[in-house]
Design a protein around this motif. Sequence first.
Motif, mmCIF file in Angstrom:
data_model
loop_
_atom_site.group_PDB
_atom_site.id
_atom_site.type_symbol
_atom_site.label_atom_id
_atom_site.label_comp_id
_atom_site.label_asym_id
_atom_site.label_seq_id
_atom_site.Cartn_x
_atom_site.Cartn_y
_atom_site.Cartn_z
ATOM 1 N N ASN A 134 0.824 -1.210 0.000
ATOM 2 C CA ASN A 134 0.000 0.000 0.000
ATOM 3 C C ASN A 134 0.861 1.265 0.000
ATOM 4 O OD1 ASN A 134 -2.175 -1.671 0.098
ATOM 5 N ND2 ASN A 134 -2.395 -1.567 2.306
ATOM 6 N N GLU A 135 1.765 1.337 -0.928
ATOM 7 C CA GLU A 135 2.563 2.544 -1.068
ATOM 8 C C GLU A 135 2.840 2.763 -2.547
ATOM 9 O OE1 GLU A 135 7.046 1.145 -0.300
ATOM 10 O OE2 GLU A 135 5.751 0.899 1.447
ATOM 11 N N TRP A 136 2.982 4.003 -2.920
ATOM 12 C CA TRP A 136 3.161 4.360 -4.333
ATOM 13 C C TRP A 136 4.392 5.210 -4.484
ATOM 14 C CZ3 TRP A 136 2.862 3.427 -9.065
ATOM 15 C CH2 TRP A 136 2.897 4.403 -10.029
ATOM 16 N N LYS A 137 5.214 4.899 -5.478
ATOM 17 C CA LYS A 137 6.504 5.546 -5.617
ATOM 18 C C LYS A 137 6.413 6.993 -6.036
ATOM 19 C CE LYS A 137 7.631 1.944 -8.580
ATOM 20 N NZ LYS A 137 8.507 1.284 -9.513
ATOM 21 N N GLY A 138 5.330 7.379 -6.711
ATOM 22 C CA GLY A 138 5.463 8.557 -7.510
ATOM 23 C C GLY A 138 4.559 9.722 -7.323
ATOM 24 N N TYR A 139 3.533 9.787 -8.132
ATOM 25 C CA TYR A 139 3.005 11.080 -8.519
ATOM 26 C C TYR A 139 1.840 11.564 -7.671
ATOM 27 C CZ TYR A 139 5.653 9.033 -12.245
ATOM 28 O OH TYR A 139 6.639 8.408 -12.944
ATOM 29 N N SER A 140 1.217 10.725 -6.913
ATOM 30 C CA SER A 140 0.079 11.147 -6.106
ATOM 31 C C SER A 140 -0.062 10.209 -4.922
ATOM 32 C CB SER A 140 -1.215 11.115 -6.930
ATOM 33 O OG SER A 140 -2.335 11.232 -6.096
ATOM 34 N N LYS A 141 -0.329 10.748 -3.754
ATOM 35 C CA LYS A 141 -0.490 9.947 -2.553
ATOM 36 C C LYS A 141 -1.962 9.743 -2.200
ATOM 37 C CE LYS A 141 3.915 9.576 -1.717
ATOM 38 N NZ LYS A 141 4.620 8.289 -1.808
ATOM 39 N N SER A 142 -2.846 10.118 -3.117
ATOM 40 C CA SER A 142 -4.273 10.064 -2.786
ATOM 41 C C SER A 142 -4.826 8.647 -2.843
ATOM 42 C CB SER A 142 -5.067 10.961 -3.735
ATOM 43 O OG SER A 142 -5.023 10.432 -5.048
ATOM 44 N N ILE A 143 -4.164 7.761 -3.558
ATOM 45 C CA ILE A 143 -4.665 6.397 -3.705
ATOM 46 C C ILE A 143 -3.796 5.466 -2.873
ATOM 47 C CG2 ILE A 143 -5.277 4.569 -5.318
ATOM 48 C CD1 ILE A 143 -5.275 6.611 -7.521
ATOM 49 N N GLU A 144 -4.356 4.884 -1.851
ATOM 50 C CA GLU A 144 -3.591 3.986 -1.001
ATOM 51 C C GLU A 144 -3.579 2.563 -1.555
ATOM 52 O OE1 GLU A 144 -5.048 4.323 2.963
ATOM 53 O OE2 GLU A 144 -5.129 6.502 2.883
ATOM 54 N N VAL A 145 -4.556 2.245 -2.371
ATOM 55 C CA VAL A 145 -4.645 0.928 -2.995
ATOM 56 C C VAL A 145 -4.928 1.141 -4.479
ATOM 57 C CG1 VAL A 145 -5.866 -1.267 -3.063
ATOM 58 C CG2 VAL A 145 -5.538 -0.116 -0.881
ATOM 59 N N THR A 146 -4.153 0.517 -5.345
ATOM 60 C CA THR A 146 -4.389 0.684 -6.780
ATOM 61 C C THR A 146 -5.679 -0.036 -7.176
ATOM 62 O OG1 THR A 146 -3.206 -1.311 -7.467
ATOM 63 C CG2 THR A 146 -1.896 0.702 -7.155
ATOM 64 N N PRO A 147 -6.312 0.388 -8.264
ATOM 65 C CA PRO A 147 -7.528 -0.291 -8.709
ATOM 66 C C PRO A 147 -7.327 -1.791 -8.949
ATOM 67 C CG PRO A 147 -7.310 1.810 -9.822
ATOM 68 C CD PRO A 147 -6.034 1.605 -9.051
ATOM 69 N N ALA A 148 -6.186 -2.162 -9.549
ATOM 70 C CA ALA A 148 -5.938 -3.583 -9.810
ATOM 71 C C ALA A 148 -5.836 -4.363 -8.514
ATOM 72 C CB ALA A 148 -4.666 -3.749 -10.636
ATOM 73 N N GLU A 149 -5.135 -3.797 -7.537
ATOM 74 C CA GLU A 149 -5.014 -4.487 -6.257
ATOM 75 C C GLU A 149 -6.363 -4.573 -5.561
ATOM 76 O OE1 GLU A 149 -1.994 -4.568 -2.407
ATOM 77 O OE2 GLU A 149 -2.125 -2.756 -3.628
ATOM 78 N N ALA A 150 -7.156 -3.503 -5.665
ATOM 79 C CA ALA A 150 -8.483 -3.514 -5.058
ATOM 80 C C ALA A 150 -9.366 -4.591 -5.691
ATOM 81 C CB ALA A 150 -9.138 -2.139 -5.211
ATOM 82 N N PHE A 151 -9.297 -4.715 -7.024
ATOM 83 C CA PHE A 151 -10.055 -5.772 -7.694
ATOM 84 C C PHE A 151 -9.569 -7.137 -7.209
ATOM 85 C CE2 PHE A 151 -11.656 -8.531 -10.952
ATOM 86 C CZ PHE A 151 -12.800 -7.912 -11.442
ATOM 87 N N GLY A 152 -8.261 -7.263 -7.025
ATOM 88 C CA GLY A 152 -7.711 -8.508 -6.493
ATOM 89 C C GLY A 152 -8.255 -8.827 -5.111
ATOM 90 N N TYR A 153 -8.404 -7.789 -4.257
ATOM 91 C CA TYR A 153 -9.005 -8.005 -2.942
ATOM 92 C C TYR A 153 -10.394 -8.619 -3.091
ATOM 93 C CZ TYR A 153 -5.518 -4.795 -0.877
ATOM 94 O OH TYR A 153 -4.384 -4.184 -0.446
ATOM 95 N N GLY A 154 -11.186 -8.025 -4.002
ATOM 96 C CA GLY A 154 -12.532 -8.542 -4.219
ATOM 97 C C GLY A 154 -12.519 -9.967 -4.734
ATOM 98 N N ALA A 155 -11.544 -10.280 -5.608
ATOM 99 C CA ALA A 155 -11.446 -11.637 -6.154
ATOM 100 C C ALA A 155 -11.075 -12.643 -5.071
ATOM 101 C CB ALA A 155 -10.423 -11.661 -7.286
ATOM 102 N N VAL A 156 -10.186 -12.252 -4.164
ATOM 103 C CA VAL A 156 -9.795 -13.135 -3.064
ATOM 104 C C VAL A 156 -10.996 -13.420 -2.167
ATOM 105 C CG1 VAL A 156 -8.422 -13.285 -0.946
ATOM 106 C CG2 VAL A 156 -7.368 -12.478 -3.063
ATOM 107 N N ARG A 157 -11.729 -12.382 -1.825
ATOM 108 C CA ARG A 157 -12.897 -12.577 -0.961
ATOM 109 C C ARG A 157 -13.971 -13.402 -1.667
ATOM 110 N NH1 ARG A 157 -12.483 -9.055 3.523
ATOM 111 N NH2 ARG A 157 -14.630 -9.587 4.066
#
Length: 584
Positions: free
Chosen positions: A107-130
Amino acid sequence: MKKKFITMLCMKEIAAYSRSFQAHSMKRLQFTRTTKCFSHLDNCSEQSPYSNEESILLQTKGGEPLQTSVLWLAHNRLRINDNVALQKAAELGPDGLAICLVWPYSNEWKGYSKSIEVTPAEAFGYGAVRALNDALGKFGQKLFVISTHPSSEAKGHDKWDEILAVKELIEKLKPQNVVVDISSLNLHHNYASKLRNILNNTNINVVDVLDDGMLFPFEKLSNALGRSRQGGRSLRWSTFLTNAMITLDNEGTDKPIFEMQSLPPLLSKSDEVLHSYDLPPHPEDLPRWTRILLSQWGDISEEEAVSRAKSARRSENIASSSQLTEKGSNDTLISPYLRWGLISPQRAARCGIRRRDILWRDWSYICYRLLGPIRRKEAVLKFIDDSMGSADLVGEQKEKFLSWCAGNTGSDLIDAGMRQLWYEGWMPRRIRLLAAGCLVEGLGINFRHGRDWFEYTLIDHDPAINELMWQNAGLCGVDPFYRGIKWEAPLPKGAEDDEYVQYWLNKELVWPTSLRPYAESEKSYKWVVEAKLQRDLLAQKGIYKAAKAVSNSGVRVAWPGLVSPVEEGEVMGVGLTPLEKLNT
């Protein structure tokens, strides 16, 4: 670095996974305490947790030891049906099964904006795991989700933090068998052999099951790639596509599909252990931006993936005037479901997804598996990459890049697509290509920044596809076919295209603080006007000529078993020209 591809018994297992497997007869397993070993892990000689010092007789059934197993599931295989590794684990552990998944939270991003703590792809992955955990519950099963953070002791050792975490679970559950699910995306990590190494003084049977996750069988790959008189194999998309389609049509090599009817009971002691393994966050608990974006995708499940795949067949005869969708294809929005493995490629194809689209995905996985530079996120053709300029973002370069991210380049189509990307985490494939051409060839920004932005914002981000696409856009990849793409040219008049552009240009979006000034600044057409000039400069440097040679001849890669000073998986040249003689 040389990598040995798995050509073991697991390949035969894939071809014969529908046959029943005779359970092993084991009388005793022995257990002991252990001390953690982090140094020299490849030759770890720590005392086995299953020594003669403290032995415990396993529970028996009819005088015979219970047959139990643990499945280490690949994180891009989040489904029950068409799951070869799950079937093998069920066969090996009819008396008890535990299914685990290692999820490296980041839950960290190297670059350009700190507003997103979880990327959309990772969030979709969370939903897939559940969703997988819910589906397993109907079979009386649960999912162990192991979250890992590389420890200081394990730092520098490839994926050892994950392997040690699985080892710890094995010590708690004490199974007779461990099945390791191997895919094209994790094959190079050698999970199974490393796990065997640290369990080498035990009686545990570690089985690796390789499912390449592709429609085209990897074992048939030599028939689909071009040969080279100079040694190695030539990687060329058009050659692969033609040969792969012929092979699939003539040899009947389509992989079978199957549905799991039942699963073994939960392995004994699982309930005692499960409380320390939490599921990833629920979508409703994610940050606002990610939560809203994810909610627009609807249900995340195997059933939804199949429904979307079937929608392609229902719409295949509907004509479209839109230039945004490739002719013959349909935007079913199934890509994130394929990325996380909620549906197998063979089932997707049988439901109606165009085979050519799935074979492009296969091609990305093949290049990722065969080419070390792709896996390392290094340019396949460094001599072209070096000619494309600095990767630093300073001065006007930073302004150009952030304006591109915020959909304010001056090109209505590109800007509409980038705004859609921020709001939905998705855009049509055609616009992805145009947006990449705009950034690299139009604005002169290094491809790596576009690659990382797409990784950050795409809901269907796939490491293999994203890396391959952006290296091609950077003209230093395997097949820079779309070199010189006229990203600034208006599309032919069409009601659908105009509606698309107007919708996204006029939609109110909430931008993070770092992007808001660039999104709200007055639109300038300077970069659009200078587009041709930028292409002329690239042509004068000879970059387009070099890229054309790559696309026409293919990249030659050192093939497994080839006697050559070039290491396996590294680039040997372009066509007949050796790498050392290439220049722009």
